[in-house]
Design a protein around this motif. Structure first.
Motif, PDB file in Angstrom:
ATOM      1  N   PRO A 128      25.236  89.933  59.516  1.00 54.76           N
ATOM      2  CA  PRO A 128      24.279  88.981  59.747  1.00 54.76           C
ATOM      3  C   PRO A 128      23.251  89.241  60.447  1.00 54.76           C
ATOM      4  N   LYS A 129      22.100  88.604  60.512  1.00 51.49           N
ATOM      5  CA  LYS A 129      20.797  88.697  61.142  1.00 51.49           C
ATOM      6  C   LYS A 129      21.151  88.227  62.752  1.00 51.49           C
ATOM      7  N   HIS A 130      21.811  86.958  62.823  1.00 49.03           N
ATOM      8  CA  HIS A 130      22.336  86.298  64.062  1.00 49.03           C
ATOM      9  C   HIS A 130      23.746  86.703  64.216  1.00 49.03           C
ATOM     10  N   PRO A 131      24.451  87.285  65.356  1.00 45.84           N
ATOM     11  CA  PRO A 131      25.722  87.110  65.286  1.00 45.84           C
ATOM     12  C   PRO A 131      26.605  85.749  65.721  1.00 45.84           C
ATOM     13  N   VAL A 132      25.606  84.994  66.290  1.00 39.32           N
ATOM     14  CA  VAL A 132      26.129  83.661  66.364  1.00 39.32           C
ATOM     15  C   VAL A 132      25.468  82.493  65.860  1.00 39.32           C
ATOM     16  N   ALA A 133      25.962  81.459  65.417  1.00 39.77           N
ATOM     17  CA  ALA A 133      25.446  80.346  64.941  1.00 39.77           C
ATOM     18  C   ALA A 133      25.948  78.834  65.626  1.00 39.77           C
ATOM     19  N   LEU A 134      25.188  78.230  66.131  1.00 39.57           N
ATOM     20  CA  LEU A 134      25.682  76.957  66.781  1.00 39.57           C
ATOM     21  C   LEU A 134      25.938  75.900  65.620  1.00 39.57           C
TER      22      LEU A 134
END
Ligand code: ZN
Length: 214
Positions: A128-134
């Motif tokens: 994924p582009k972002h390793p983390v999502a809230l």
């Protein structure tokens, strides 16, 4: 992953269930009751071929940023992987098209989980582009290409949130990382959880809360 159980209480093989990535359902027909939010894991694996480990957390350090207009941003050198803006996935984005569905904020089906997985965005090499999502009013999802690094990302997401919140509480301007600083700190620390990992294993081994009967 776990059967329907608080994950910290997983102790024996009987507590583990093999689920299908395809639909989050157990492989065994006589499997015990499944973990409610297992779909988070299956849909992230389905969407990103490079991901090898997923954490879902209800960290109290992080949740405030999921309900605030102040974004969680990398501002602590161990958390450059967060970048300059961590996406917030809102379950309401799915509820609006399915108003009759239960709105308990839990990700208990493929429909919700696939929307959450997409919020991470497409990056390079199946990651994924972002390793983390809230997740609004709920927690976060962290991903990586190894078990060690997903724990690393999870621990330092919570620590970055604590640092940022404490800085904000000082009431003056808070200087977060630039894109370059986030990238470079993320690259340096992303070279491995080699140092903290044995410490985390030792902490778990010495805690009387956790049992390992396997
Ligand atoms: Zn949850």
């Amino acid at each position: 992953m776990s059967r329907y159980l608080a994950p910290a209480l997983v102790a024996s093989v009987d507590d583990l269930v093999i689920y299908r990535v395809e639909n989050g359902q157990p492989v065994a027909t006589d499997a015990p009751r499944g973990f409610s939010e297992r779909f988070i894991h299956s849909e992230v694996y389905k969407a990103y071929q490079g991901v090898q480990a997923v954490v879902h957390s209800h960290s109290l350090e992080v949740v405030p940023f999921s309900i605030s207009t102040t974004p969680l941003q990398a501002c602590f050198h161990m958390a450059g992987f967060l970048g300059t803006a961590v996406p917030i996935w809102d379950a309401a984005s799915v509820y609006k098209d399915h108003p009759d569905d239960n709105q308990d904020m839990l990700v208990k089906n493929v429909k919700l989980a696939s929307a959450l997985a997409r919020s991470l965005g497409d990056g390079a090499q199946g990651m994924p582009k972002h390793p983390v999502a809230l997740m609004r009013g709920h927690g976060f999802v962290a991903t990586s290409n190894s078990l060690e690094m997903v724990i690393f990302n999870s621990v330092y997401t919570a620590q970055n949130a604590r640092v940022q919140r404490q800085a904000l509480s000082l009431g003056t301007d808070v200087q977060v990382f630039t894109e370059r600083e986030a990238h470079d700190t993320g690259t340096t620390t992303g070279q491995g959880a080699v140092k903290p990992w044995p410490l985390w294993v030792a902490e778990v081994s010495k805690s009387s809360l956790y049992q390992n009967l396997m």
